[in-house]
Write a protein that holds these residues in place. Structure first.
Motif, PDB file in Angstrom:
ATOM      1  N   GLY A  57       0.830  -1.205   0.000  1.00  9.17           N
ATOM      2  CA  GLY A  57       0.000   0.000   0.000  1.00  9.17           C
ATOM      3  C   GLY A  57       0.864   1.254   0.000  1.00  9.17           C
ATOM      4  N   LEU A  58       1.792   1.333   0.943  1.00  8.62           N
ATOM      5  CA  LEU A  58       2.566   2.566   1.103  1.00  8.62           C
ATOM      6  C   LEU A  58       3.562   2.769  -0.045  1.00  8.62           C
ATOM      7  N   ILE A  59       4.225   1.681  -0.479  1.00 10.07           N
ATOM      8  CA  ILE A  59       5.221   1.851  -1.550  1.00 10.07           C
ATOM      9  C   ILE A  59       4.540   2.157  -2.879  1.00 10.07           C
ATOM     10  N   SER A  60       3.436   1.464  -3.177  1.00  9.22           N
ATOM     11  CA  SER A  60       2.781   1.738  -4.454  1.00  9.22           C
ATOM     12  C   SER A  60       2.204   3.149  -4.481  1.00  9.22           C
ATOM     13  N   VAL A  61       1.697   3.605  -3.342  1.00  5.81           N
ATOM     14  CA  VAL A  61       1.182   4.973  -3.302  1.00  5.81           C
ATOM     15  C   VAL A  61       2.341   5.961  -3.476  1.00  5.81           C
ATOM     16  N   VAL A 108      -4.825  14.166   1.194  1.00  2.55           N
ATOM     17  CA  VAL A 108      -6.117  13.473   1.203  1.00  2.55           C
ATOM     18  C   VAL A 108      -6.105  12.344   0.172  1.00  2.55           C
ATOM     19  N   GLN A 109      -5.627  12.675  -1.031  1.00  6.78           N
ATOM     20  CA  GLN A 109      -5.595  11.674  -2.104  1.00  6.78           C
ATOM     21  C   GLN A 109      -4.700  10.493  -1.718  1.00  6.78           C
ATOM     22  N   ALA A 110      -3.548  10.808  -1.083  1.00  9.89           N
ATOM     23  CA  ALA A 110      -2.612   9.739  -0.705  1.00  9.89           C
ATOM     24  C   ALA A 110      -3.250   8.797   0.310  1.00  9.89           C
ATOM     25  N   THR A 111      -3.996   9.365   1.264  1.00 19.94           N
ATOM     26  CA  THR A 111      -4.631   8.519   2.283  1.00 19.94           C
ATOM     27  C   THR A 111      -5.681   7.618   1.637  1.00 19.94           C
ATOM     28  N   LEU A 112      -6.523   8.216   0.778  1.00 15.16           N
ATOM     29  CA  LEU A 112      -7.578   7.426   0.142  1.00 15.16           C
ATOM     30  C   LEU A 112      -6.987   6.395  -0.820  1.00 15.16           C
ATOM     31  N   SER A 113      -5.889   6.772  -1.511  1.00 15.70           N
ATOM     32  CA  SER A 113      -5.355   5.787  -2.456  1.00 15.70           C
ATOM     33  C   SER A 113      -4.581   4.682  -1.743  1.00 15.70           C
ATOM     34  N   THR A 114      -4.153   4.917  -0.489  1.00 12.60           N
ATOM     35  CA  THR A 114      -3.555   3.813   0.270  1.00 12.60           C
ATOM     36  C   THR A 114      -4.625   2.765   0.540  1.00 12.60           C
ATOM     37  N   ALA A 115      -5.845   3.230   0.852  1.00 16.16           N
ATOM     38  CA  ALA A 115      -6.960   2.297   1.059  1.00 16.16           C
ATOM     39  C   ALA A 115      -7.186   1.483  -0.211  1.00 16.16           C
ATOM     40  N   PHE A 116      -7.203   2.164  -1.364  1.00 17.13           N
ATOM     41  CA  PHE A 116      -7.403   1.443  -2.631  1.00 17.13           C
ATOM     42  C   PHE A 116      -6.263   0.449  -2.862  1.00 17.13           C
ATOM     43  N   ALA A 117      -5.025   0.889  -2.556  1.00 14.26           N
ATOM     44  CA  ALA A 117      -3.861   0.037  -2.816  1.00 14.26           C
ATOM     45  C   ALA A 117      -3.912  -1.241  -1.979  1.00 14.26           C
ATOM     46  N   ILE A 118      -4.343  -1.124  -0.731  1.00 13.95           N
ATOM     47  CA  ILE A 118      -4.435  -2.312   0.138  1.00 13.95           C
ATOM     48  C   ILE A 118      -5.487  -3.269  -0.428  1.00 13.95           C
TER      49      ILE A 118
END
Lengths: 320, 309
Positions: free
Chosen positions: B111-115, B227-237
């Motif tokens: 999640g974190l690396i892909s984001v 905001v986008q980074a937090t939401l896209s971490t959710a998507f990435a997981i």
């Protein structure tokens, strides 16, 4: 309007071109040699070389792309490495199952989103609203495959009488009842994510519309509340929902890859997923390309519909 | 609501001079401020606490997990939750709780690396396209449109399928899928601030482009990006879990949430539900935490995006 549609179609050409390049390059990035995959058990160097030549893999990449795209515009997506069946034919065979599942999920998602969304907005801050808003947030965070597994566990194994089977597909033409019974669990699984997003959008659009002066005017005229909601609020609140449904179609296409796998649903998503481990790239490439083009086409239709529904949208600004 | 604060003169008082003052908030009031913040932003507190909890579990899994997640122990196979195994065991006698804890390392790191990949590439592209405009903007945005033409997960599946089922490839795939959102968001914000007076002023005094972009434009975009980074971490997981579920993530026996849910499917007819529930609930809570935090951050950091509801 015609000018707008033409303009959008013209804008799609470079994007479609880039999409084909992307899909072509993706397959070439693969460490596996397509000629070896195609050859299967055969390891004779002369045969491998012949296959490589037959598939055109011995030519420079730009030439391979030109040959591939030429065949593509003629509707030839190549042949499966595994079954040697034409990819387009394989996709065509499985498309009805995917369309049936996607359509059922879309209808389910939109119907429930509208019903609960309207109720939630009208009865703002009530228990219904609280449950609906909490459920939407949970819904977008819930992995569809986990939901699918829970539904199978509950309805196929725990609840007595096996209300719904754990998977499988019976064509509509063969047995309508059994087809529908097998459709329920995968359709609910596929719809869950988009249902949450749609419900949220219906609710917030309605709440936004409720604040407008024409709503007060409609009520001041003495119109019945039901008429105010149906004729004045919904008509305007549903415009952004139309766009969202377009976006959700993308979610339904990608969701089909997972849902079809869980429920042994013989659609194009399962076709692609099963082709991955064996390195059957023409099949993966074909399904990905068809998914991308379907998504692009749906987005275009939704944009046109949006412009048609909302007269405030200038066709020129909407396209820029 | 305004809060009282002590006005404390900074340095010696000079008659007739304008004295700079420092606002010093007493400790007791600061503590009250935290409580006030928590009351006003319960979603941020709940989301933040859940995120921190998962980060803690991921970081310290080797020390806090009760068992070795890959050690086979057939005598303890398929034990229901309770006793020595809080979340039960799988068919090979491996502790589900330990596998969930170790699995968080995969999910959160992907999640974190892909984001981060999506962030770096997307923001650079958006900054350059928005500021430079012209042909570069046209080409970059068409490339972004081409990425958006694919349903996100289909693209991630296609990339991972081509590169091979490995954790690094899942990171790259999800990172690429995340690029368009950052690029579009950044470009939009850059276009909005590009013509503002402070940018024109910086350009007039001869500030180099890179300085204008990084010192003047980027800080204006950063809130929306957080905001986008937090939401896209959710998507990435969620995307990593989906890829693992399809067999495109880390390979067995290494624990991964999506893969473990997939593996548990074969024991559904025997009602061994705990094998699915442990990793399934883990995915849900981790994704929920980032979505909840992202939603709260959006309300707090970007009033223009504040929801009407």
């Amino acid at each position: 309007m015609t000018r707008y549609i033409l303009r959008r179609l013209l804008l799609m050409i470079p994007v479609a071109f880039l999409v084909t390049i992307g899909v072509f390059v993706l397959v070439r990035l693969s460490p596996a040699d397509p000629a070896l995959v195609f050859a299967g058990e055969e390891r004779d160097p002369a045969t491998i070389a012949a296959i490589r030549q037959e598939l055109g893999l011995d030519r420079p990449l730009p030439l391979q792309y030109v040959a591939w795209i030429t065949r593509l515009v003629q509707g030839d997506l190549g042949r499966s490495f595994q079954t040697h069946q034409r990819v387009l034919e394989a996709i065509w065979e499985r498309l009805p199952a995917t369309l049936e599942l996607g359509l059922a999920a879309l209808v389910f998602s939109v119907t429930i989103a509208l019903l609960v969304g309207i109720l939630s907005a009208i009865k703002r801050n009530s228990v219904v609203d609280l449950v609906a808003t909490s459920a939407t947030l949970a819904g977008v965070s819930f992995p569809s495959f986990f939901l699918g597994i829970l539904l199978i566990l509950l309805f196929a194994y725990v609840v007595p009488g096996r209300i719904f089977p754990p998977g499988g597909f019976i064509p509509l033409s063969q047995d309508v009842g059994d087809n529908l019974r097998r459709l329920v669990l995968p359709a609910v699984t596929l719809a869950a994510g988009s249902l949450a997003v749609n419900l949220r959008q219906v609710r917030s659009s309605l709440l936004d519309v409720f604040g407008h002066e024409y709503m007060r005017t409609a009520r001041a005229k003495g119109l019945h509340e039901r008429t105010v909601i149906a004729r004045h609020a919904l008509k305007n609140a549903l415009i952004p929902v139309v766009t969202l449904i377009g976006i959700q179609i993308g979610a339904i296409i990608e969701g089909a890859f997972i849902t079809e796998q869980i429920f042994f649903w013989p659609g194009i998503g399962r076709l692609a997923v099963q082709a991955i481990p064996s390195g059957d790239y023409p099949v993966v490439q074909g399904v990905v390309l068809v998914s991308a083009f379907s998504f692009m086409f749906t987005t275009l239709v939704v944009d046109v519909l949006y412009a048609w529904l909302d007269p405030r949208i200038s066709y020129l600004t909407a396209s820029s | 609501m305004a809060r009282s604060a002590d006005l404390v003169p900074d340095g010696e008082l000079l008659s007739g001079a304008t004295v700079p003052v420092v606002l010093r908030v007493p400790n007791a009031e600061r503590a009250g401020g935290v409580a006030y913040f928590a009351r006003r932003n319960p979603r941020m507190i709940i989301g933040g606490a859940l995120v921190l909890a998962w980060l803690f579990i991921a970081a310290f899994a080797p020390f806090i997990s009760p068992y070795d997640p890959i050690k086979v122990n057939v005598t303890d196979s398929l034990l229901p939750p309770g006793g020595a195994h809080l979340l039960g065991t799988d068919d090979l006698g491996r502790d589900v709780l330990s596998r969930v804890m170790w699995g968080s390392r995969v999910s959160l790191s992907v999640g974190l690396i892909s984001v981060s990949i999506g962030f770096l590439v997307g923001v650079s592209l958006g900054l350059a396209a928005g500021y430079l405009g012209g042909t570069f903007d046209l080409i970059a945005m068409r490339a972004v449109d081409a990425l958006l033409a694919f349903p996100a997960l289909v693209l991630a599946i296609a990339i991972t399928a081509a590169l091979g089922p490995q954790i690094q490839n899942a990171m790259i795939a999800i990172g690429i899928v995340a690029v368009p959102a950052y690029a579009r968001l950044t470009r939009g914000q850059v276009l909005a601030v590009r013509a503002r007076e402070f940018i024109v002023a910086a350009r007039t005094i001869g500030a180099p482009t890179i300085r204008i972009v990084l010192r003047h434009i980027f800080p204006n975009v950063v809130n929306a990006l957080i905001v986008q980074a937090t939401l896209s971490t959710a998507f990435a997981i969620l995307a990593e879990a989906a890829l693992s579920f399809l067999g495109l993530g880390p390979q067995p026996p290494y624990p991964s949430w999506g893969q473990d849910v997939n593996y548990s499917q074969r024991y559904l007819p025997n009602l061994k539900w705990w094998m699915s529930v442990g990793p399934g609930v883990a995915i849900f809570t981790a994704v929920f935490a980032f979505n909840f935090l992202g939603d709260a951050l959006r309300d707090a950091l970007d009033p223009r995006l504040r929801r009407s509801a």
